[in-house]
Design an enzyme around this catalytic site. Structure first.
Site, PDB file in Angstrom:
ATOM      1  N   HIS A  51       0.818  -1.225   0.000  1.00 48.94           N
ATOM      2  CA  HIS A  51       0.000   0.000   0.000  1.00 48.94           C
ATOM      3  C   HIS A  51       0.849   1.271   0.000  1.00 48.94           C
ATOM      4  O   HIS A  51       0.335   2.352  -0.291  1.00 48.94           O
ATOM      5  CB  HIS A  51      -0.927   0.042   1.218  1.00 48.94           C
ATOM      6  CG  HIS A  51      -1.950  -1.039   1.248  1.00 48.94           C
ATOM      7  ND1 HIS A  51      -2.801  -1.293   0.196  1.00 48.94           N
ATOM      8  CD2 HIS A  51      -2.254  -1.966   2.206  1.00 48.94           C
ATOM      9  CE1 HIS A  51      -3.593  -2.320   0.502  1.00 48.94           C
ATOM     10  NE2 HIS A  51      -3.275  -2.745   1.702  1.00 48.94           N
ATOM     11  N   ASP A  88      -2.114 -10.884  -2.277  1.00 52.90           N
ATOM     12  CA  ASP A  88      -2.696 -10.363  -1.034  1.00 52.90           C
ATOM     13  C   ASP A  88      -4.157 -10.000  -1.304  1.00 52.90           C
ATOM     14  O   ASP A  88      -4.509  -9.592  -2.411  1.00 52.90           O
ATOM     15  CB  ASP A  88      -1.913  -9.119  -0.590  1.00 52.90           C
ATOM     16  CG  ASP A  88      -2.348  -8.591   0.759  1.00 52.90           C
ATOM     17  OD1 ASP A  88      -1.633  -8.845   1.741  1.00 52.90           O
ATOM     18  OD2 ASP A  88      -3.400  -7.903   0.841  1.00 52.90           O
ATOM     19  N   HIS A  90      -5.886  -7.566  -0.394  1.00 59.70           N
ATOM     20  CA  HIS A  90      -6.111  -6.145  -0.661  1.00 59.70           C
ATOM     21  C   HIS A  90      -5.430  -5.745  -1.979  1.00 59.70           C
ATOM     22  O   HIS A  90      -4.402  -6.323  -2.348  1.00 59.70           O
ATOM     23  CB  HIS A  90      -5.536  -5.290   0.474  1.00 59.70           C
ATOM     24  CG  HIS A  90      -6.144  -5.575   1.807  1.00 59.70           C
ATOM     25  ND1 HIS A  90      -5.560  -6.430   2.716  1.00 59.70           N
ATOM     26  CD2 HIS A  90      -7.297  -5.132   2.369  1.00 59.70           C
ATOM     27  CE1 HIS A  90      -6.328  -6.498   3.805  1.00 59.70           C
ATOM     28  NE2 HIS A  90      -7.388  -5.736   3.614  1.00 59.70           N
ATOM     29  N   ASP A 175      -3.865 -12.982   3.637  1.00 60.13           N
ATOM     30  CA  ASP A 175      -5.088 -12.500   4.280  1.00 60.13           C
ATOM     31  C   ASP A 175      -6.346 -12.795   3.462  1.00 60.13           C
ATOM     32  O   ASP A 175      -7.438 -12.383   3.848  1.00 60.13           O
ATOM     33  CB  ASP A 175      -4.984 -11.002   4.615  1.00 60.13           C
ATOM     34  CG  ASP A 175      -4.370 -10.182   3.504  1.00 60.13           C
ATOM     35  OD1 ASP A 175      -4.146 -10.724   2.408  1.00 60.13           O
ATOM     36  OD2 ASP A 175      -4.117  -8.983   3.745  1.00 60.13           O
TER      37      ASP A 175
HETATM   38 ZN    ZN Z   1      -3.684  -7.342   2.710  1.00 64.13          ZN
END
Ligand code: ZN
Length: 262
Positions: A51, A88, A90, A175
């Site tokens: 991120h 991931d 996200h 995740d």
């Molecule tokens: Zn993540």
């Protein structure tokens, strides 16, 4: 002195030093593997990185580790056509942002949609000379390993084959596991060896470096990493804690595939 950099990202006095050590491990791993001094690397580092923007920490991430690795590989080790696969749960908005106009890096992300940070629509495809070198695969809550594998085979593999990468760097978050407390996908530890096999097959043999991203259920993280590691060294998975998953919502990815075929 520490504190909150944003509502999600808290640091302690040593966090920056620790982030530098993590990014340094990435640089070391890329130099050794690309330079032929090591055959494989999995960087078990914290904090995660995908991120983080070029100049801004975000979403638990301080330095964008995979971007550091890709930039080093291209600028200092002379590689071109680097593939980044980000599984991931996200969207790796920071990684996408760094390479959005870069034709030398194909960024492929699998992520739950909608979910933090809100980027990663399938029509975000890169810009300028990098148009076509960003590929987002948003998946609805409840999606399983079967969806990841189908997307890899039907959506990702053709695009990667056209790009013809020399190396693959992997943002390996865990995740998307069904036990993860932050997210809604439904993978098990047993899915990750299958995903890993397919991702490694996207680049020439032995040309992969893997970096840990998220994963917030510690038992699931342990089991998923343990299931992944044997594949990285060319072995069949040993005793995997959980069976691979299938089923779940099925319509959305088919829609995306059909749009692309038009
Ligand atoms: Zn993540």
């Amino acid at each position: 002195g520490g504190g909150y950099l944003d509502p999600d990202t808290v640091v302690c006095p040593r966090s920056y030093e620790i982030a530098q050590v993590g990014a340094g491990a990435v640089a070391d791993a890329v130099q050794r593997v690309v330079g032929g001094k090591a055959q494989q690397a999995f960087c078990l580092i914290r904090p995660p990185g995908h991120h983080a923007l070029a100049d801004t920490a975000m979403g638990f991430c301080l330095l964008n580790n995979v971007a550091v690795g890709a930039r080093l590989a291209i600028d200092e080790l002379g590689l071109d056509r680097v593939l980044i696969v980000d599984w991931d749960v996200h969207h790796g908005n920071g990684t996408q942002d760094v390479f959005y106009a870069d034709p030398n890096v194909l960024y492929v992300s699998f992520h739950e949609w909608p979910l933090y940070p809100g980027t990663g629509r399938h029509d975000e495809v890169g810009s300028g000379p990098g148009e076509g070198t960003t590929l987002n695969v948003p998946l609805p809550a409840g999606a399983t390993g079967e969806h990841y594998l189908a997307a890899l085979d039907r959506v990702v593999a053709p695009v990667v084959a056209a790009f013809d990468p020399h190396w693959v760097l992997v943002s390996a978050g865990f995740d998307a596991h069904r036990a993860d407390p932050l997210t809604g996908l439904a993978l098990s530890a047993g899915d990750y060896p299958l995903i890993t096999e397919r991702v490694l097959a996207l680049a020439p043999p032995g040309r992969a470096v893997v970096f840990l991203e998220g994963g917030y259920d510690l038992d699931a993280l342990r089991d998923s990493v343990a299931a992944t590691l044997p594949v990285l060294v060319g072995e069949r998975p040993g005793r995997v804690a959980e069976a691979p998953t299938s089923g779940g919502p099925g319509g959305r990815m088919v829609e995306v595939v059909e749009e692309d075929e038009d």
